[in-house]
Design a protein around this motif. Sequence first.
Motif, short mmCIF file in Angstrom:
data_model
loop_
_atom_site.label_atom_id
_atom_site.label_comp_id
_atom_site.label_asym_id
_atom_site.label_seq_id
_atom_site.Cartn_x
_atom_site.Cartn_y
_atom_site.Cartn_z
N PRO A 1 0.82 -1.21 0.00
CA PRO A 1 0.00 0.00 0.00
C PRO A 1 0.86 1.27 0.00
CG PRO A 1 0.00 -1.02 2.18
CD PRO A 1 0.77 -1.94 1.27
N ARG A 2 2.14 1.12 0.30
CA ARG A 2 3.08 2.23 0.07
C ARG A 2 3.62 1.97 -1.33
NH1 ARG A 2 4.93 0.54 5.27
NH2 ARG A 2 3.76 1.63 6.88
N LEU A 3 3.09 2.70 -2.29
CA LEU A 3 3.18 2.33 -3.70
C LEU A 3 4.62 2.24 -4.16
CD1 LEU A 3 0.25 4.66 -4.59
CD2 LEU A 3 0.16 2.15 -4.45
N GLY A 4 5.00 1.05 -4.60
CA GLY A 4 6.37 0.80 -5.02
C GLY A 4 7.30 0.52 -3.85
N GLY A 5 6.74 0.42 -2.66
CA GLY A 5 7.55 0.28 -1.44
C GLY A 5 8.05 -1.13 -1.18
N GLY A 6 7.48 -2.10 -1.85
CA GLY A 6 7.95 -3.48 -1.68
C GLY A 6 7.48 -4.12 -0.39
N MET A 7 7.85 -5.38 -0.24
CA MET A 7 7.40 -6.18 0.90
C MET A 7 8.64 -6.66 1.67
SD MET A 7 4.76 -9.41 0.74
CE MET A 7 5.82 -10.50 -0.22
N VAL A 8 8.64 -6.46 2.98
CA VAL A 8 9.76 -6.90 3.81
C VAL A 8 9.58 -8.37 4.17
CG1 VAL A 8 11.02 -6.52 5.97
CG2 VAL A 8 10.09 -4.56 4.70
N SER A 9 8.39 -8.72 4.67
CA SER A 9 8.14 -10.11 5.04
C SER A 9 6.64 -10.34 5.13
CB SER A 9 8.77 -10.43 6.41
OG SER A 9 8.13 -9.64 7.40
N PHE A 10 6.22 -11.61 5.08
CA PHE A 10 4.81 -11.89 5.32
C PHE A 10 4.66 -13.28 5.91
CE2 PHE A 10 3.14 -14.80 1.94
CZ PHE A 10 4.29 -14.93 1.18
N THR B 1 -5.90 11.10 -0.90
CA THR B 1 -4.95 11.66 0.07
C THR B 1 -4.07 10.55 0.63
OG1 THR B 1 -6.50 11.38 1.91
CG2 THR B 1 -6.59 13.47 0.73
N PHE B 2 -2.96 10.95 1.25
CA PHE B 2 -1.98 9.98 1.74
C PHE B 2 -1.71 10.16 3.23
CE2 PHE B 2 -1.30 10.49 -2.73
CZ PHE B 2 -0.90 9.25 -3.20
N ALA B 3 -1.52 9.08 3.93
CA ALA B 3 -1.05 9.09 5.32
C ALA B 3 -0.16 7.88 5.51
CB ALA B 3 -2.23 9.05 6.29
N ASP B 4 0.98 8.07 6.14
CA ASP B 4 1.94 6.98 6.34
C ASP B 4 2.30 6.30 5.00
OD1 ASP B 4 3.61 5.24 7.66
OD2 ASP B 4 2.02 3.85 8.25
N GLY B 5 2.31 7.08 3.95
CA GLY B 5 2.69 6.55 2.64
C GLY B 5 1.60 5.78 1.93
N MET B 6 0.42 5.68 2.57
CA MET B 6 -0.68 4.88 2.00
C MET B 6 -1.86 5.77 1.62
SD MET B 6 -0.58 1.54 4.50
CE MET B 6 -0.21 2.25 6.10
N VAL B 7 -2.58 5.37 0.58
CA VAL B 7 -3.77 6.11 0.18
C VAL B 7 -4.87 5.87 1.21
CG1 VAL B 7 -5.61 6.23 -1.55
CG2 VAL B 7 -3.22 6.12 -2.27
N ASP C 1 7.23 -8.62 -4.31
CA ASP C 1 6.78 -7.27 -3.95
C ASP C 1 5.34 -7.27 -3.46
OD1 ASP C 1 5.96 -8.09 -6.45
OD2 ASP C 1 6.32 -6.16 -7.43
N GLY C 2 4.81 -8.47 -3.21
CA GLY C 2 3.44 -8.61 -2.71
C GLY C 2 3.11 -10.09 -2.71
N PHE C 3 1.84 -10.42 -2.50
CA PHE C 3 1.46 -11.83 -2.52
C PHE C 3 0.07 -11.99 -3.10
CE2 PHE C 3 -0.19 -10.23 1.48
CZ PHE C 3 -1.43 -10.80 1.55
N GLU D 1 4.68 -7.15 6.58
CA GLU D 1 5.42 -5.91 6.83
C GLU D 1 5.80 -5.33 5.47
OE1 GLU D 1 9.51 -4.20 8.83
OE2 GLU D 1 8.93 -6.27 9.29
N TRP D 2 5.28 -4.16 5.22
CA TRP D 2 5.55 -3.51 3.92
C TRP D 2 6.73 -2.56 4.06
CZ3 TRP D 2 3.01 -5.90 0.27
CH2 TRP D 2 1.72 -6.41 0.50
N GLY D 3 7.43 -2.31 2.97
CA GLY D 3 8.55 -1.38 2.94
C GLY D 3 8.09 0.07 2.96
N ALA D 4 9.05 0.98 2.95
CA ALA D 4 8.74 2.41 3.01
C ALA D 4 8.35 2.92 1.63
CB ALA D 4 9.95 3.17 3.53
N ALA D 5 7.53 3.97 1.62
CA ALA D 5 7.11 4.57 0.36
C ALA D 5 8.27 5.37 -0.23
CB ALA D 5 5.91 5.49 0.58
#
Lengths: 155, 735
Positions: free
Chosen positions: B256-265, B659-665, B284-286, B306-310
């Motif tokens: 949800p942080r667009l292009g931010g990638g995935m750290v773990s799931f 709008t965006f908050a914490d890098g997410m729409v 980059d997702g599942f 856990e998602w990566g940073a935007a």
Amino acid sequence: MAYTLEINGQSHEVDLPGEVPLLWVLRDTLGMTGTKFGCGVAACGACTVHIDGVAVQSCQTTLETVDGPVTTIEGLGTPGAMSAIQRAWVEHDVAQCGYCQSGQIMQAAALLAETPDPTDDEIDAAMWGNLCRCGTYPRIRAAIHTAAKTIQAEG
Amino acid sequence: MGRLRTFTRRTFIVGSVAVAGGVAFGAYQVLRPAKGPGAPEDGLRLNPWVLIDARGVTVIVPRAEMGQGVQTTLAALVAEEMEMPLGDIRVEHGPPAEVYANMSLLIPRDYDAKRPGAVMETLYQAMPKVLGLQITGGSFSAFDAYEPMRKAGAAAREVLREAGAARLGVGLDQVRAEAGAIVATDGSRIPYADLAEDAAKIEPPKSPRLKDPADWSILGKSQIRLDQPAKATGTATFAIDVRRPDMRFATVRMSPRLGGGMVSFDASVAETMPGVEKVVDLGDGFAVVATNTWLAMQAAEAVTVEWGAAPYPAETDAIFARIEDAFADKPNITARDEGDVEADGSGDLVEAEYRVPYLAHATMEPMNSTALFTGDGLELWSGNQAPIMLQKAAAEAVGLDQDAVTLHTTIMGGGFGRRASIDFGVIAARVAQAMPGTPVQVTWSREEDMRHDHYRPGAIARMAARLDGGKVAMLTGDVACGSVMGSQMSIPMADRTIVEGIGDQPYRIENRRIRGYAADVAVPLGYWRSVGNSQNAFFHESFIDEMAHAAGADPVEFRLGLIRPEHARSAAVVEKVAEMAGWTGKTPEGVGRGVAFTHSFGTPVAEVIEVVDEDGSIRIAKVWIAADMGVILDPGNCEAQLTGGCVFGLTAAVHGKITFADGMVNEGNFTDYELLRMSNVPEFEVALMANADRPGGVGEVGTPPAAPALANAIFDLTGERVRQLPLIDRFDFVG
């Protein structure tokens, strides 16, 4: 668990958890894809079907709560034998992308069953929950008026 | 589809070819744009197909149907010349093929082509196009197809006449084409299908005679669209309705942080849920694959991630601060630089800054595609506006040659530019790769769709003008926003979408400079119905209104004073809309009226909007639209597109905001991304004009004037000038 549904006059047995919404039973299990997924939260009306003649949003109607015969867009008419309301939709060249129109037509059909000759305000109120991103609303309203006249004339 | 594949791929037909049991006709068209130093060799290119075989006549329409009626209108171009009922023509969307590429999407048209600088911009834009893009967009289909489609139909008609005359043993002047058959003067009649194989042996004329528009019986008249019965009965097959034997249903979650990638799931709970067959790690997702879409969506909710940073500022305000920073850089594009805007002058300086938010497309059919991966091949079903790009990207994603990907382009439950981005098709290919031999339909939840759009960019405009004795002595406009073309093509370029709708408008102003600044914000951007025109018309036409007010002039007369010397077709639509609305410049208490004009996609459009105060809430009561279509191919469809485009623009003006908050729409569904409804859509009155020799765009052109006409009407009603959208943040509207 197995449930028996009556859909468009035919009986169907489905073996799915009771909390699966009717929308997904129709589309994915029974392959009846005329009913559309739009939002999943009863906010767009694309999934509208009738249960016992009453318009409901099938994305919020779980399998275990279906307590009457279901009618979907496929049950209203076919390209070779359209209902009066579907003919009115074609006559007014309503659809653009067409994705919301199954739900619009099902909602309109329920309205006309209750209110055979609705005013503009009655139409607006009944159709309030059905979104159309292409903005075909004026033609939908005109088609409902035409269908009302046709149904009354045909008795 | 197979029979088409064999001869459409990389082949141009100039004339006809025999195909199994029939004949196919094509016409090749090159239109050279305005001559200039280094003007591109190739202008328009379209090779339509008319296929006649035992099934009858099929028109291969190389543009996708997303609601704009293109498949009917393009078929009508052929039907008219072939002398056959439109309803007897079958329409198919062709396979991806370079011969269908339209390399001309952004080539300036009509007034815009005469503008200084247009040729250089075209050169920049042409480069990616030469890579072979087959795109449905830019309101270009009818403009592109107008001549070649009719020529293909006319060539078919002439060859069929020749074949018919030979079969009947009469002279060519003894036969005519009529209602799908060749008819001799003695009344004998041979249906086209029966003449197909003979026709394949005849060399078609290179320049067949086209019918005089005065003799048209289909074109120029409102048609019932060919897709209406299917769409009224739920039998039209959208991509989401594709069903294959033993198909599985999946849903996807990307960061949800667009292009931010995935750290773990952790999918251990999801994997045990009913109906779940597989959880696919996409890196980059599942995706969750199940026996039912809803079961897949429920299981996706149960995955902890856990998602990566935007890769962009995390909050809306910080994003807009970054957009504002762009003004300090060099301009990305200078659309106009005429006269001397820096010179000291007398008169009053008028200045204003405007802002618009990011917007989602929110097509009613959420993003989805179906894919079957077999190891050495990929079959893909996808409602998309860019088939060649999708085919190429899907092939790369699963490690196949492009030729190994068979793509079926379905009708779309709305496009509006969203489906010119191809991410959703590529994701389906990647998920299917994890399920070899099993067809998988990947459907996004509404929330996934709204939060992973390729958005209309948020934008800021700084406008300034000097008014001297009521005359515009100087106008400058600087626009900053992310680059749509840069985001879509991943290559930096001068991006005319930043300035379209403001740098290309037919107003005569001697000292004028319009510049665009590309903001460095990595939010994915896409083509949103009318693209740059959607925000720039709001900036430009609101500011024109502010200038008129400052000059003490009537907004219609003020515009006409500047447009008349520059472009007669444009002036005519402003005059027409004023006449339709009975414009007097005065409104009674409780009523407001606003006007706006935009020339976009080769079509000048003017709109007047009337708003009414109802107990402190605003009702959008009526809209008058005048548009010069160039040539009117289907008045009913033009009216539908203009009013629909206007509703799209009004929806954005009143409600639209991402709008965006914490890098997410933040916005995720129609509950917080509201659309206009039947109860608050205004009454429409539309006038179509036809003052050119070929059709302009229609699908997008109703959108740009809607927001400024509404904002100007609200100024007339309330005295409050709107410089920021959406309006719902400041005014109440009747629900």
